[in-house]
Structures are given as structure tokens and as C-alpha cells.
Design a protein around this motif. Structure first.
Motif, PDB file in Angstrom:
ATOM      1  N   UNK A   5      -4.623   1.053  22.218  1.00 22.29           N
ATOM      2  CA  UNK A   5      -5.785   0.687  21.412  1.00 22.29           C
ATOM      3  C   UNK A   5      -6.378   1.972  20.866  1.00 22.29           C
ATOM      4  N   UNK A   6      -6.668   2.002  19.569  1.00 20.05           N
ATOM      5  CA  UNK A   6      -7.334   3.164  18.990  1.00 20.05           C
ATOM      6  C   UNK A   6      -8.324   2.677  17.930  1.00 20.05           C
ATOM      7  N   UNK A   7      -9.253   3.557  17.588  1.00 23.47           N
ATOM      8  CA  UNK A   7     -10.255   3.211  16.581  1.00 23.47           C
ATOM      9  C   UNK A   7     -10.224   4.247  15.467  1.00 23.47           C
ATOM     10  N   UNK A   8     -10.354   3.770  14.249  1.00 25.28           N
ATOM     11  CA  UNK A   8     -10.409   4.645  13.082  1.00 25.28           C
ATOM     12  C   UNK A   8     -11.822   4.552  12.497  1.00 25.28           C
ATOM     13  N   UNK A   9     -12.659   5.523  12.852  1.00 18.80           N
ATOM     14  CA  UNK A   9     -14.011   5.651  12.318  1.00 18.80           C
ATOM     15  C   UNK A   9     -14.904   4.443  12.562  1.00 18.80           C
ATOM     16  N   UNK A  40      -2.754  -1.330  18.523  1.00 21.54           N
ATOM     17  CA  UNK A  40      -3.895  -1.945  17.862  1.00 21.54           C
ATOM     18  C   UNK A  40      -4.756  -0.833  17.292  1.00 21.54           C
ATOM     19  N   UNK A  41      -5.131  -0.968  16.027  1.00 20.44           N
ATOM     20  CA  UNK A  41      -6.019   0.000  15.380  1.00 20.44           C
ATOM     21  C   UNK A  41      -7.239  -0.770  14.883  1.00 20.44           C
ATOM     22  N   UNK A  42      -8.397  -0.422  15.422  1.00 24.85           N
ATOM     23  CA  UNK A  42      -9.649  -1.036  15.014  1.00 24.85           C
ATOM     24  C   UNK A  42     -10.252  -0.166  13.913  1.00 24.85           C
ATOM     25  N   UNK A  57      -0.061  -5.724  -1.273  1.00 23.22           N
ATOM     26  CA  UNK A  57      -0.452  -6.038  -2.642  1.00 23.22           C
ATOM     27  C   UNK A  57      -1.493  -7.164  -2.685  1.00 23.22           C
ATOM     28  N   UNK A  58      -2.383  -7.188  -1.678  1.00 20.81           N
ATOM     29  CA  UNK A  58      -3.491  -8.143  -1.629  1.00 20.81           C
ATOM     30  C   UNK A  58      -4.780  -7.369  -1.854  1.00 20.81           C
ATOM     31  N   UNK A  59      -5.643  -7.876  -2.699  1.00 23.06           N
ATOM     32  CA  UNK A  59      -6.903  -7.199  -2.993  1.00 23.06           C
ATOM     33  C   UNK A  59      -8.064  -8.003  -2.400  1.00 23.06           C
ATOM     34  N   UNK A  60      -7.963  -8.291  -1.103  1.00 24.72           N
ATOM     35  CA  UNK A  60      -8.993  -9.078  -0.436  1.00 24.72           C
ATOM     36  C   UNK A  60      -9.295  -8.486   0.934  1.00 24.72           C
ATOM     37  N   UNK A  61     -10.524  -8.743   1.373  1.00 26.41           N
ATOM     38  CA  UNK A  61     -10.883  -8.375   2.742  1.00 26.41           C
ATOM     39  C   UNK A  61     -10.208  -9.358   3.695  1.00 26.41           C
ATOM     40  N   UNK A  62      -9.873  -8.869   4.867  1.00 28.98           N
ATOM     41  CA  UNK A  62      -9.268  -9.714   5.890  1.00 28.98           C
ATOM     42  C   UNK A  62      -9.661  -9.170   7.249  1.00 28.98           C
ATOM     43  N   UNK A  63      -9.531  -9.989   8.263  1.00 28.41           N
ATOM     44  CA  UNK A  63      -9.873  -9.519   9.607  1.00 28.41           C
ATOM     45  C   UNK A  63      -8.705  -8.816  10.286  1.00 28.41           C
ATOM     46  N   UNK A  64      -7.481  -9.083   9.826  1.00 32.68           N
ATOM     47  CA  UNK A  64      -6.309  -8.546  10.520  1.00 32.68           C
ATOM     48  C   UNK A  64      -5.117  -8.398   9.592  1.00 32.68           C
ATOM     49  N   UNK A  65      -4.360  -7.341   9.814  1.00 35.37           N
ATOM     50  CA  UNK A  65      -3.057  -7.158   9.171  1.00 35.37           C
ATOM     51  C   UNK A  65      -2.087  -6.760  10.278  1.00 35.37           C
ATOM     52  N   UNK A  66      -0.961  -7.438  10.318  1.00 33.19           N
ATOM     53  CA  UNK A  66       0.025  -7.241  11.375  1.00 33.19           C
ATOM     54  C   UNK A  66       1.346  -6.789  10.760  1.00 33.19           C
ATOM     55  N   UNK A  78       5.195  -3.336  17.191  1.00 35.17           N
ATOM     56  CA  UNK A  78       4.272  -3.707  16.139  1.00 35.17           C
ATOM     57  C   UNK A  78       3.024  -2.867  16.039  1.00 35.17           C
ATOM     58  N   UNK A  79       2.395  -2.984  14.877  1.00 37.82           N
ATOM     59  CA  UNK A  79       1.093  -2.388  14.614  1.00 37.82           C
ATOM     60  C   UNK A  79       0.178  -3.497  14.114  1.00 37.82           C
ATOM     61  N   UNK A  80      -1.025  -3.528  14.673  1.00 35.17           N
ATOM     62  CA  UNK A  80      -2.009  -4.532  14.299  1.00 35.17           C
ATOM     63  C   UNK A  80      -3.304  -3.811  13.942  1.00 35.17           C
ATOM     64  N   UNK A  81      -3.788  -4.040  12.726  1.00 33.83           N
ATOM     65  CA  UNK A  81      -5.030  -3.444  12.243  1.00 33.83           C
ATOM     66  C   UNK A  81      -6.098  -4.533  12.210  1.00 33.83           C
TER      67      UNK A  81
END
Length: 141
Positions: A5-9, A40-42, A57-66, A78-81
Motif C-alpha cells: 500500500x502506498x500513497x501519492x500526495x 495499491x496506490x492511493x 483514453x477516458x476523460x472522466x473521474x473515477x474511484x479506481x483504475x486496475x 497487479x496495480x490498483x489506483x
């Protein structure tokens, strides 16, 4: 098998990470999916939006990208943002705690890597069932 688990800013109030790592390993085992590694990257909405634009190529906010990084379909690397901004907003919308919503999204990403989809109504309903199953198992232990 390693789970990180890590956090980016952003600040993440994720407690009992050792227990959560063990539970995630058990989730993969229950689903019959091998697990080599999981990161996991928060992050913020803006950071995840840039990932969404750049890689999907999506221009939308989302809660998760896997992202599944393994070439072996039976073993996950895997990587989960996860957007902490979306987690906070969705917790308010669904009237649950931020901790509960964060775990829902954490399990959601793991379930994607186990092969669950959520593009159709039927797939989405099945994904919600699995999320609820693992949330119940995790919080009732």
C-alpha cells in the motif's frame, strides 16, 4: 506473494494493514486466482484522472483504475489506483463510513483482477454481491 500500500500526495487512514493483506490473499485464494504481487496506490482525483486519460483514453473521474500486469491469466501481478477524493465523496453519497467505502473499493479492485467485470447491469450486480460478501467477511471477523 507481496501486497503493498502506498500513497501519492494524499493521506490515507488505512489501519490494520497486515490483517488486510492477509484477507486479500484469502480473497484471491477463495476466488481460485493465484497472486504474485499487488500494489495499491492511493491518490487524488487529479492524479487518477491523468492515469485514466493516459492509459485508458477516458476523460472522466473515477474511484479506481486496475491494471493486470501478468501475462499468465492464472496468476495476478497487479496495480490498483484508488482516488481518496472519490472514496470520501462516495461514502457521503452511500451514507457509509469512509473506512467502509475504502475497503469496498479495495475489494472491488481485487475482484476485477480475479476476473469480475462491471460493464453490464448483470455484471455490476454480481460485482456488488461479491463486494458485499467480502465486506461482511472482513468486518465480521
Amino acid at each position: 506473494m507481496a501486497i503493498y500500500f502506498s500513497a501519492h500526495e494524499v493521506k490515507v487512514g488505512l489501519k490494520d494493514r497486515t490483517r488486510l493483506k492477509g484477507f486479500l490473499a484469502e480473497l484471491f485464494k477463495r476466488e481460485g486466482q493465484g497472486l504474485e504481487g499487488l500494489q495499491y496506490v492511493f491518490c487524488s482525483d487529479e492524479y487518477l484522472l491523468e492515469i485514466n486519460r493516459s492509459f485508458l483514453d477516458h476523460d472522466t473521474y473515477t474511484d479506481i483504475v486496475t491494471f493486470e500486469l501478468s501475462e499468465d491469466p492464472d496468476v495476478t501481478q497487479g496495480e490498483i489506483y484508488i482516488s481518496i477524493d472519490r472514496v470520501k465523496e462516495n461514502a457521503g453519497i452511500f451514507q457509509v463510513t469512509q473506512n467502509y467505502e475504502l475497503h469496498r473499493v479495495i475489494f472491488h479492485g481485487a475482484l476485477h483482477l480475479c476476473g469480475y467485470k462491471d460493464k453490464t447491469k448483470k455484471e455490476e450486480a454480481r460485482m456488488r454481491e461479491k463486494e458485499d460478501e467480502y465486506l461482511t467477511l472482513y468486518f465480521e471477523q
